[in-house]
Design a protein around this motif. Structure first.
Motif, PDB file in Angstrom:
ATOM      1  N   ALA A 230      -2.107   2.726   0.509  1.00 39.49           N
ATOM      2  CA  ALA A 230      -2.140   2.774   1.972  1.00 39.49           C
ATOM      3  C   ALA A 230      -0.776   3.153   2.541  1.00 39.49           C
ATOM      4  O   ALA A 230      -0.687   3.984   3.458  1.00 39.49           O
ATOM      5  N   LEU A 231       0.284   2.570   2.005  1.00 36.99           N
ATOM      6  CA  LEU A 231       1.627   2.895   2.508  1.00 36.99           C
ATOM      7  C   LEU A 231       1.946   4.373   2.302  1.00 36.99           C
ATOM      8  O   LEU A 231       2.485   5.027   3.201  1.00 36.99           O
ATOM      9  N   ALA A 232       1.604   4.904   1.139  1.00 37.41           N
ATOM     10  CA  ALA A 232       1.832   6.331   0.881  1.00 37.41           C
ATOM     11  C   ALA A 232       1.028   7.191   1.858  1.00 37.41           C
ATOM     12  O   ALA A 232       1.530   8.203   2.374  1.00 37.41           O
ATOM     13  N   PHE A 233      -0.203   6.779   2.141  1.00 34.53           N
ATOM     14  CA  PHE A 233      -1.050   7.512   3.093  1.00 34.53           C
ATOM     15  C   PHE A 233      -0.428   7.502   4.489  1.00 34.53           C
ATOM     16  O   PHE A 233      -0.338   8.545   5.145  1.00 34.53           O
ATOM     17  N   TYR A 234       0.028   6.338   4.962  1.00 34.66           N
ATOM     18  CA  TYR A 234       0.609   6.245   6.306  1.00 34.66           C
ATOM     19  C   TYR A 234       1.951   6.972   6.391  1.00 34.66           C
ATOM     20  O   TYR A 234       2.295   7.499   7.447  1.00 34.66           O
ATOM     21  N   GLN A 235       2.691   7.033   5.288  1.00 35.77           N
ATOM     22  CA  GLN A 235       3.925   7.817   5.278  1.00 35.77           C
ATOM     23  C   GLN A 235       3.596   9.291   5.506  1.00 35.77           C
ATOM     24  O   GLN A 235       4.242   9.955   6.310  1.00 35.77           O
ATOM     25  N   LYS A 236       2.586   9.785   4.795  1.00 39.68           N
ATOM     26  CA  LYS A 236       2.202  11.196   4.909  1.00 39.68           C
ATOM     27  C   LYS A 236       1.533  11.483   6.255  1.00 39.68           C
ATOM     28  O   LYS A 236       1.860  12.459   6.928  1.00 39.68           O
ATOM     29  N   ALA A 237       0.591  10.634   6.652  1.00 40.63           N
ATOM     30  CA  ALA A 237      -0.204  10.889   7.865  1.00 40.63           C
ATOM     31  C   ALA A 237       0.579  10.681   9.150  1.00 40.63           C
ATOM     32  O   ALA A 237       0.398  11.432  10.111  1.00 40.63           O
ATOM     33  N   LEU A 238       1.435   9.648   9.193  1.00 37.03           N
ATOM     34  CA  LEU A 238       2.084   9.270  10.442  1.00 37.03           C
ATOM     35  C   LEU A 238       3.610   9.274  10.388  1.00 37.03           C
ATOM     36  O   LEU A 238       4.261   8.902  11.361  1.00 37.03           O
TER      37      LEU A 238
END
Length: 139
Positions: A16-24
């Motif tokens: 999730a953290l990797a996703f939010y780094q990329k997405a936001l």
């Protein structure tokens, strides 16, 4: 007083953290794995050593905290949504589309009576989001 959301991803925090780094463009402020704790786990806590005990990220200056919790594999994010405000429709579209990747759009980003761009979705982890651009304030 500050109120900050604390999300339990039940074993998927690192993803999730990797996703939010990329997405936001989220910035990981702090992350501690269970094995890094200076104390033994509390009674009943059997989470794997490599899982995340506590993490803190900043998204546009707002803090969101996260943990793998008990690593049940079944996160439950019912009854709330995180709201993110962007300055322009283009920024809102970028954030909305990135968060929607692998998730489910519940209300497409559209003009409303209170915003030139507002939409709702559930991301791939089950977290609800509302993305908006502020409307014109009356003079």
């Amino acid at each position: 007083m500050q109120i900050e959301p604390y999300l339990f991803f039940e074993g998927r925090t690192e993803e999730a953290l990797a996703f939010y780094q990329k997405a936001l463009g989220a910035k990981v402020e702090m992350m501690m794995r269970n094995r890094e704790s200076p104390e033994p786990p509390p009674p009943g806590m059997n989470a794997p050593a490599e899982k995340i005990m506590h993490a803190s990220i900043l998204i546009d200056g707002g803090r969101v905290m996260a943990s793998d919790g008990m690593c049940s594999g079944k996160p439950n994010f019912a009854g709330f949504s995180l709201s993110i405000t962007k300055n322009t429709k283009q920024e809102a579209e970028r954030a909305f589309n990135a968060l929607a990747e692998g998730g489910k759009v519940t209300m497409p980003l559209t003009r409303t009576f209170f915003s030139p761009a507002f939409g709702m979705l559930t991301d791939r982890f089950g977290v609800g989001w509302m993305v908006m651009v502020p409307g014109q304030q009356p003079s």
